[in-house]
Design a protein around this motif. Structure first.
Motif, PDB file in Angstrom:
ATOM      1  N   SER A  35       0.816  -1.218   0.000  1.00 20.37           N
ATOM      2  CA  SER A  35       0.000   0.000   0.000  1.00 20.37           C
ATOM      3  C   SER A  35       0.844   1.260   0.000  1.00 20.37           C
ATOM      4  O   SER A  35       0.376   2.314  -0.434  1.00 20.37           O
ATOM      5  CB  SER A  35      -0.930  -0.004   1.225  1.00 20.37           C
ATOM      6  OG  SER A  35      -1.785  -1.128   1.203  1.00 20.37           O
ATOM      7  N   SER A  36       2.073   1.160   0.494  1.00 26.79           N
ATOM      8  CA  SER A  36       2.950   2.335   0.546  1.00 26.79           C
ATOM      9  C   SER A  36       3.688   2.581  -0.765  1.00 26.79           C
ATOM     10  O   SER A  36       4.314   3.628  -0.936  1.00 26.79           O
ATOM     11  CB  SER A  36       3.982   2.168   1.672  1.00 26.79           C
ATOM     12  OG  SER A  36       4.859   1.082   1.399  1.00 26.79           O
ATOM     13  N   LEU A  37       3.597   1.643  -1.702  1.00 27.53           N
ATOM     14  CA  LEU A  37       4.291   1.818  -2.985  1.00 27.53           C
ATOM     15  C   LEU A  37       3.536   2.814  -3.861  1.00 27.53           C
ATOM     16  O   LEU A  37       2.317   2.698  -4.021  1.00 27.53           O
ATOM     17  CB  LEU A  37       4.409   0.482  -3.713  1.00 27.53           C
ATOM     18  CG  LEU A  37       5.260  -0.602  -3.037  1.00 27.53           C
ATOM     19  CD1 LEU A  37       5.193  -1.896  -3.842  1.00 27.53           C
ATOM     20  CD2 LEU A  37       6.709  -0.141  -2.890  1.00 27.53           C
ATOM     21  N   PRO A  38       4.221   3.776  -4.474  1.00 28.46           N
ATOM     22  CA  PRO A  38       3.550   4.779  -5.314  1.00 28.46           C
ATOM     23  C   PRO A  38       2.804   4.181  -6.499  1.00 28.46           C
ATOM     24  O   PRO A  38       1.793   4.731  -6.937  1.00 28.46           O
ATOM     25  CB  PRO A  38       4.707   5.678  -5.785  1.00 28.46           C
ATOM     26  CG  PRO A  38       5.811   5.447  -4.802  1.00 28.46           C
ATOM     27  CD  PRO A  38       5.666   4.026  -4.358  1.00 28.46           C
ATOM     28  N   VAL A  39       3.288   3.046  -7.019  1.00 30.48           N
ATOM     29  CA  VAL A  39       2.670   2.471  -8.215  1.00 30.48           C
ATOM     30  C   VAL A  39       1.428   1.642  -7.891  1.00 30.48           C
ATOM     31  O   VAL A  39       0.695   1.242  -8.793  1.00 30.48           O
ATOM     32  CB  VAL A  39       3.677   1.577  -8.977  1.00 30.48           C
ATOM     33  CG1 VAL A  39       4.839   2.408  -9.478  1.00 30.48           C
ATOM     34  CG2 VAL A  39       4.155   0.418  -8.114  1.00 30.48           C
ATOM     35  N   VAL A  40       1.177   1.371  -6.609  1.00 28.64           N
ATOM     36  CA  VAL A  40       0.065   0.505  -6.205  1.00 28.64           C
ATOM     37  C   VAL A  40      -1.136   1.354  -5.815  1.00 28.64           C
ATOM     38  O   VAL A  40      -1.050   2.236  -4.965  1.00 28.64           O
ATOM     39  CB  VAL A  40       0.478  -0.405  -5.031  1.00 28.64           C
ATOM     40  CG1 VAL A  40      -0.725  -1.209  -4.523  1.00 28.64           C
ATOM     41  CG2 VAL A  40       1.595  -1.350  -5.465  1.00 28.64           C
ATOM     42  N   SER A  41      -2.275   1.078  -6.444  1.00 27.09           N
ATOM     43  CA  SER A  41      -3.510   1.793  -6.112  1.00 27.09           C
ATOM     44  C   SER A  41      -4.352   1.033  -5.093  1.00 27.09           C
ATOM     45  O   SER A  41      -5.066   1.623  -4.293  1.00 27.09           O
ATOM     46  CB  SER A  41      -4.342   2.046  -7.372  1.00 27.09           C
ATOM     47  OG  SER A  41      -4.652   0.815  -8.020  1.00 27.09           O
ATOM     48  N   ILE A  54      -2.777  -7.349  -6.567  1.00 27.96           N
ATOM     49  CA  ILE A  54      -2.261  -5.978  -6.600  1.00 27.96           C
ATOM     50  C   ILE A  54      -2.792  -5.259  -7.834  1.00 27.96           C
ATOM     51  O   ILE A  54      -2.650  -5.749  -8.963  1.00 27.96           O
ATOM     52  CB  ILE A  54      -0.708  -5.978  -6.639  1.00 27.96           C
ATOM     53  CG1 ILE A  54      -0.141  -6.866  -5.514  1.00 27.96           C
ATOM     54  CG2 ILE A  54      -0.178  -4.558  -6.521  1.00 27.96           C
ATOM     55  CD1 ILE A  54       1.317  -7.212  -5.699  1.00 27.96           C
ATOM     56  N   LEU A  55      -3.416  -4.097  -7.607  1.00 32.19           N
ATOM     57  CA  LEU A  55      -3.797  -3.209  -8.697  1.00 32.19           C
ATOM     58  C   LEU A  55      -2.753  -2.105  -8.768  1.00 32.19           C
ATOM     59  O   LEU A  55      -2.453  -1.459  -7.764  1.00 32.19           O
ATOM     60  CB  LEU A  55      -5.192  -2.624  -8.443  1.00 32.19           C
ATOM     61  CG  LEU A  55      -6.335  -3.630  -8.266  1.00 32.19           C
ATOM     62  CD1 LEU A  55      -7.657  -2.893  -8.071  1.00 32.19           C
ATOM     63  CD2 LEU A  55      -6.429  -4.572  -9.461  1.00 32.19           C
ATOM     64  N   TYR A  56      -2.206  -1.879  -9.965  1.00 35.51           N
ATOM     65  CA  TYR A  56      -1.078  -0.952 -10.070  1.00 35.51           C
ATOM     66  C   TYR A  56      -1.203  -0.094 -11.326  1.00 35.51           C
ATOM     67  O   TYR A  56      -2.035  -0.340 -12.212  1.00 35.51           O
ATOM     68  CB  TYR A  56       0.239  -1.731 -10.087  1.00 35.51           C
ATOM     69  CG  TYR A  56       0.404  -2.648 -11.279  1.00 35.51           C
ATOM     70  CD1 TYR A  56       1.097  -2.233 -12.419  1.00 35.51           C
ATOM     71  CD2 TYR A  56      -0.150  -3.918 -11.279  1.00 35.51           C
ATOM     72  CE1 TYR A  56       1.238  -3.065 -13.518  1.00 35.51           C
ATOM     73  CE2 TYR A  56      -0.013  -4.768 -12.374  1.00 35.51           C
ATOM     74  CZ  TYR A  56       0.686  -4.331 -13.485  1.00 35.51           C
ATOM     75  OH  TYR A  56       0.820  -5.152 -14.574  1.00 35.51           O
ATOM     76  N   SER A  57      -0.354   0.928 -11.409  1.00 30.09           N
ATOM     77  CA  SER A  57      -0.296   1.798 -12.585  1.00 30.09           C
ATOM     78  C   SER A  57       0.487   1.084 -13.685  1.00 30.09           C
ATOM     79  O   SER A  57       0.819  -0.093 -13.565  1.00 30.09           O
ATOM     80  CB  SER A  57       0.361   3.132 -12.221  1.00 30.09           C
ATOM     81  OG  SER A  57       1.695   2.925 -11.790  1.00 30.09           O
ATOM     82  N   ASP A  58       0.829   1.767 -14.726  1.00 32.52           N
ATOM     83  CA  ASP A  58       1.458   1.131 -15.885  1.00 32.52           C
ATOM     84  C   ASP A  58       2.895   0.662 -15.638  1.00 32.52           C
ATOM     85  O   ASP A  58       3.443  -0.103 -16.425  1.00 32.52           O
ATOM     86  CB  ASP A  58       1.445   2.106 -17.072  1.00 32.52           C
ATOM     87  CG  ASP A  58       0.039   2.331 -17.598  1.00 32.52           C
ATOM     88  OD1 ASP A  58      -0.802   1.439 -17.394  1.00 32.52           O
ATOM     89  OD2 ASP A  58      -0.211   3.397 -18.189  1.00 32.52           O
ATOM     90  N   ASP A  59       3.505   1.120 -14.539  1.00 27.68           N
ATOM     91  CA  ASP A  59       4.918   0.797 -14.303  1.00 27.68           C
ATOM     92  C   ASP A  59       5.054  -0.582 -13.654  1.00 27.68           C
ATOM     93  O   ASP A  59       5.302  -0.731 -12.458  1.00 27.68           O
ATOM     94  CB  ASP A  59       5.547   1.872 -13.411  1.00 27.68           C
ATOM     95  CG  ASP A  59       7.071   1.850 -13.501  1.00 27.68           C
ATOM     96  OD1 ASP A  59       7.605   0.865 -14.048  1.00 27.68           O
ATOM     97  OD2 ASP A  59       7.703   2.803 -13.025  1.00 27.68           O
TER      98      ASP A  59
END
Length: 699
Positions: A35-41, A54-59
């Protein structure tokens, strides 16, 4: 850390951690890390299978790299996250349910009947004792009915019926306790402190530092509208402190030097310097749990009516049992009435309905502090909106600075930011952010800062009195004037922006023009609220008449009030309530607090002032006004479900009694069907009230 990718689509990853067994603490640690990772929503961790979704951004590569570098032992997780995650609670009650069902199945297959009968008779003593205690206190409640049904079955040597009744009652107790504790835990976690930075007093200077750096013995300054982040002694200052988060009462308490302040309470008026005695937030969580469990605020009037009705029906059930026996002289038929009662289902189903609704609301970033507030939202026909931070995006920006003297725009902005940074308001944050973006560093050049709620700020800089705030505060309360030579410039200021006025020694020095755009979804969300049952929409703002009228037209409000003070909002709400209306207030600022308290259900936007969140009955964290529509629809569906519960419970159990009296159903079958229906209704009430699609978009 080694892991296996089990499923991979764009933006979503399911992984399995390569380890023999995942503990609850390890699952919480992994979830905190993800949850603390910037790429994880969004992320979910399943400790039983050691999987994570894990739901994440494009990276994607950044996420995989972070997962490879993850180590349980090197991840620093706050202790309160581990202590109060709720994961171990769920596992505990799941194991209780499985154990209870397994023991019953094994017992019926492998344990001889005489042993089971003796165990049933022994176990029945607990229920008989509970019933006798109620009778000794002069009460005829559900425990008396349970004792009578179980006792008569044991006396008739009908151990199978007695055992079934006790088993189903036990299952019901576990489910109710589990739902209650989980709902309370979710609620308490969402109400716990989330203070990121505090003003530390060191060597006579105030320094803004992360809250994690504060240790026991430090001096922390808290001003009007801010939450007290730590337990401690008042070293300096005086203030009125709202302690509703701990006591349930919104009455302010005077705090002065030598007094004790509690974490989570809010300074309503004044300023305190606290010597920190407890830097951990875990005590705050425990206090909130205790307050929720002990407070009647958790119960809606519908719940209370159900419990009252349940107890009132017990004498009628007992009387019906006696009457059937007198008329038929048939013990079996009389026992059929005793085995079936309305009160058990009423007492079990109603609280579970409300607590499950509170839990469902929490899953949509809506914190509800009690069932009665959901009931109020369902009945609400009038909604009052504050503008700034509520109908707007709470991200105002400084668009222009009009100066009225020899100093520059940068000087005016520097002074304004120096004063405004001490107070929690979206306008203040805009000024501070603008100064930061322009590189305008400033020292604490002013004397003590005085904050007047819903008006403005006054202080002294180099012996000159400086005031900053609304038009009403600067020109009417402080009697400041526009320098004659700058009147033309003053009159030419655009009305499309909100204005913050700053004066020095009673002369207007600058007008800061702030743009605070309305939320794009505001008109549609208000139309959806009308479709959900709201009849009257009111806008109340401190802005000018012209600006308020434009906003009201845009959102489709029925009425609007401009240049209002905090007491004006509260007075209007009280007037509407005397007319028989049920009123919701939606706000986010310090000046909204009286109105939030006065309304039937006060709703605070979570990015607003701490005092608004503490006083409010409901807090919405979602950055979307459709969350209000979701809340309204959910509350309406809750009331429908409760009414359906009444109909199902009364209809089904009346049918069982009639069939039992007619001799069609034996008492054992009646008891089984009655308890099974109670359990089924309870499980049904644990389901979400809204379909997933509707709850997601609020439409």
């Amino acid at each position: 850390m080694k892991f296996i990718i089990k499923h991979d689509i764009r933006g979503r990853l399911r992984i399995h951690m390569v380890q023999q067994r995942m503990s609850c603490e390890e699952a919480d640690t992994l979830l905190y890390y993800l949850s603390s990772l910037p790429v994880v929503s969004e992320a979910k961790v399943y400790e039983r299978t050691a999987d994570a979704v894990i739901l994440y951004s494009d990276d994607r590569e950044a996420l995989l790299a972070a997962l490879r570098s993850f180590r349980y032992e090197s991840t620093n997780v706050p202790q309160e996250v581990l202590d109060h995650s709720g994961r171990s609670l769920n596992r505990c009650y799941q194991e209780k349910l499985v154990q209870k069902v397994a023991l019953r199945c094994v017992g019926r297959v492998f344990v001889p009947f005489p042993v089971r009968a003796a165990y049933t008779a022994l176990k029945s003593l607990r229920y008989l004792w509970a019933g006798l205690r109620s009778l000794a206190r002069g009460r005829l409640d559900v425990s008396v009915l349970d004792a009578a049904a179980i006792g008569v079955s044991v006396l008739r040597a009908d151990y199978s019926t007695a055992s079934s009744v006790m088993f189903l009652l036990g299952i019901g107790d576990i489910l109710e306790e589990w739902t209650h504790k989980k709902s309370v835990g979710d609620l308490a976690r969402s109400m716990s402190l989330n203070v990121s930075r505090v003003w530390l007093k060191r060597d006579g200077q105030e320094i803004l530092v992360p809250a994690q750096q504060i240790c026991t013995g430090a001096l922390v300054v808290i001003r009007t509208g801010n939450v007290i982040p730590f337990d401690g002694l008042v070293a300096e200052g005086e203030a009125e402190v709202n302690q509703s988060s701990l006591t349930g009462e919104a009455v302010s308490v005077h705090k002065a030097s030598g007094g004790y302040a509690y974490a989570g309470t809010v300074v309503e008026d004044g300023e305190l310097c606290i010597e920190v005695k407890a830097a951990s937030g875990s005590t705050r969580y425990a206090k909130i749990v205790s307050m929720i469990e002990d407070s009647e605020r958790l119960k809606s009037s519908t719940e209370s009516q159900a419990e009252s009705l349940a107890d009132r029906l017990v004498p009628y059930t007992l009387a019906g049992t006696g009457l059937v026996y007198l008329l038929t002289r048939n013990t079996t038929r009389a026992l059929s009435v005793l085995m079936v009662d309305f009160s058990c289902a009423l007492k079990l189903a109603m609280p579970i309905s409300v607590l499950s609704a509170i839990r469902e609301a929490h899953s949509h970033s809506i914190t509800v502090k009690g069932g009665k507030f959901l009931e109020a939202v369902a009945a609400a026909d009038t909604i009052v909106f504050d503008k700034t931070g509520t109908l707007t995006k709470a991200q105002p920006t400084v668009k222009d600075i009009v100066v009225m003297g020899e100093h520059t725009k940068e000087d005016a902005l520097r002074v304004a930011a120096c004063l405004e940074e001490h107070f929690p308001h979206s306008m203040a944050k805009a000024v501070v952010q603008a100064a930061k973006e322009r590189g305008l560093d400033h020292e604490e050049m002013h004397s003590k800062v005085n904050y007047i709620v819903a008006h403005g700020i006054s202080s002294y800089i180099d012996g000159h009195k400086v005031v900053i705030g609304s038009h009403h505060f600067v020109f009417e309360d402080e009697a400041c004037v526009v320098p004659p030579e700058y009147m033309e410039r003053y009159l030419a200021i655009s009305e499309e922006y909100s204005h913050l006025y700053m004066a020095v020694d009673s002369l207007l020095a600058a007008v800061i023009c702030i743009e605070d755009p309305l939320r794009e979804e505001a008109p549609d969300a208000i139309r959806a609220l009308r479709n959900a049952g709201v009849q009257k929409v009111i806008l109340m703002t401190g802005d000018s008449e012209r600006h308020a009228a434009a906003v009201a037209r845009h959102i489709g409000a029925d009425e609007y009030f401009s240049e209002v003070l905090s007491e004006d909002k509260a007075r209007y709400i009280e007037e509407q309530k005397t007319l028989g209306r049920t009123v919701i207030m939606v706000g986010d600022g310090i000046n909204d607090s009286p109105a939030l308290s006065a309304s039937d259900a006060g709703i605070a936007i979570s990015d607003g002032a701490e005092i608004a969140r503490e006083i409010a009955d409901i807090t919405v964290a979602a950055d979307d006004l459709y969350a209000l529509v979701t809340l309204k629809n959910m509350s309406t569906q809750l009331m429908k479900r409760i009414r359906q519960n009444y109909r199902i419970i009364v209809g089904f159990n009346t049918g069982l009694i009639a069939l039992g009296v007619a001799g069609i159903l034996q008492p054992t079958v009646s008891a089984l069907l009655h308890n099974t229906s109670t359990l089924a209704i309870s499980l049904r009430n644990m389901k979400n009230l809204l379909p997933e699609e509707e709850s997601r978009n609020g439409r």
